[in-house]
Write a protein that holds these residues in place. Sequence first.
Motif, short mmCIF file in Angstrom:
data_model
loop_
_atom_site.label_atom_id
_atom_site.label_comp_id
_atom_site.label_asym_id
_atom_site.label_seq_id
_atom_site.Cartn_x
_atom_site.Cartn_y
_atom_site.Cartn_z
N GLU A 1 0.81 -1.20 0.00
CA GLU A 1 0.00 0.00 0.00
C GLU A 1 0.85 1.26 0.00
OE1 GLU A 1 -3.11 0.75 2.88
OE2 GLU A 1 -3.76 -1.30 2.48
N THR A 2 1.93 1.27 0.74
CA THR A 2 2.81 2.43 0.81
C THR A 2 3.42 2.72 -0.55
OG1 THR A 2 3.36 1.69 3.02
CG2 THR A 2 4.71 3.42 2.10
N ARG A 3 3.87 1.67 -1.22
CA ARG A 3 4.47 1.83 -2.53
C ARG A 3 3.46 2.40 -3.52
NH1 ARG A 3 7.87 -2.90 -5.15
NH2 ARG A 3 9.66 -1.79 -4.37
N VAL B 1 1.27 9.66 -5.75
CA VAL B 1 1.70 11.04 -5.44
C VAL B 1 2.72 11.51 -6.49
CG1 VAL B 1 2.99 12.45 -3.77
CG2 VAL B 1 1.21 10.91 -2.97
N GLY B 2 3.65 10.64 -6.83
CA GLY B 2 4.67 11.00 -7.84
C GLY B 2 4.02 11.31 -9.19
N SER B 3 3.05 10.51 -9.59
CA SER B 3 2.35 10.75 -10.85
C SER B 3 1.60 12.07 -10.80
CB SER B 3 1.36 9.61 -11.13
OG SER B 3 2.04 8.40 -11.26
N SER C 1 0.94 4.40 -2.92
CA SER C 1 0.68 5.82 -2.66
C SER C 1 1.85 6.68 -3.16
CB SER C 1 0.42 6.05 -1.17
OG SER C 1 1.57 5.76 -0.41
N TYR C 2 3.08 6.18 -3.07
CA TYR C 2 4.22 6.93 -3.62
C TYR C 2 4.10 7.09 -5.13
CZ TYR C 2 6.78 6.62 0.79
OH TYR C 2 7.17 6.74 2.09
N VAL C 3 3.69 6.04 -5.82
CA VAL C 3 3.51 6.11 -7.27
C VAL C 3 2.39 7.08 -7.61
CG1 VAL C 3 2.79 4.77 -9.31
CG2 VAL C 3 4.44 3.80 -7.70
#
Length: 187
Positions: A2-4, A10-12, A6-8
Amino acid sequence: METRASYVLVGSFVLGLVAAAVIFVLWLGRGDGGRNFVTYRVHFTGAVTGLAPGGAVRYRGINKGEVRAVGILKDRDEIIEVAIRVDADTPIYTDTVASLEVQGLTGLPFVQLKRSPKPGVEGRKVQPREAAGFVIQGESSGLERIFDEFPKAIASVTQLAEQASKLLDKDNQENFKNMLRGASEAL
């Protein structure tokens, strides 16, 4: 996992915002506001003192474009060629002439476009696709004519002053006094 995700996400989102900002800045910097412009060449035989790229181009007083370049024609150095860019809806005819005018006495020069005032000259409308091969003829402006005629006017005033001086020389002054004296005695 799940953390990974959300990073993708947010980054997108951040990359999308940066791309949108770049596109917005490029759109703002376009400068023409989405208007269609047509480029014409103007040939002047007189001086174009003070005219520079970025100067205004007006059609009968209405701001319709700008000066893009000013230079000397390569094969005919007596002609100054001015490249102008005007709105595509500007009515340019084969009898359109350009003059260099200034706003006020100390204002910046601009190119003024208008139909030829010569009687019997009837022009047809120039289509934007014909602009590349069409040359607008420049004519001397009212201000240029004034500056050309100014030395002649000064010479005329000087000649008039010299004639007035001759009229009022000592002999004529004495004759004038005698005429006045005779007129006052007759009354």
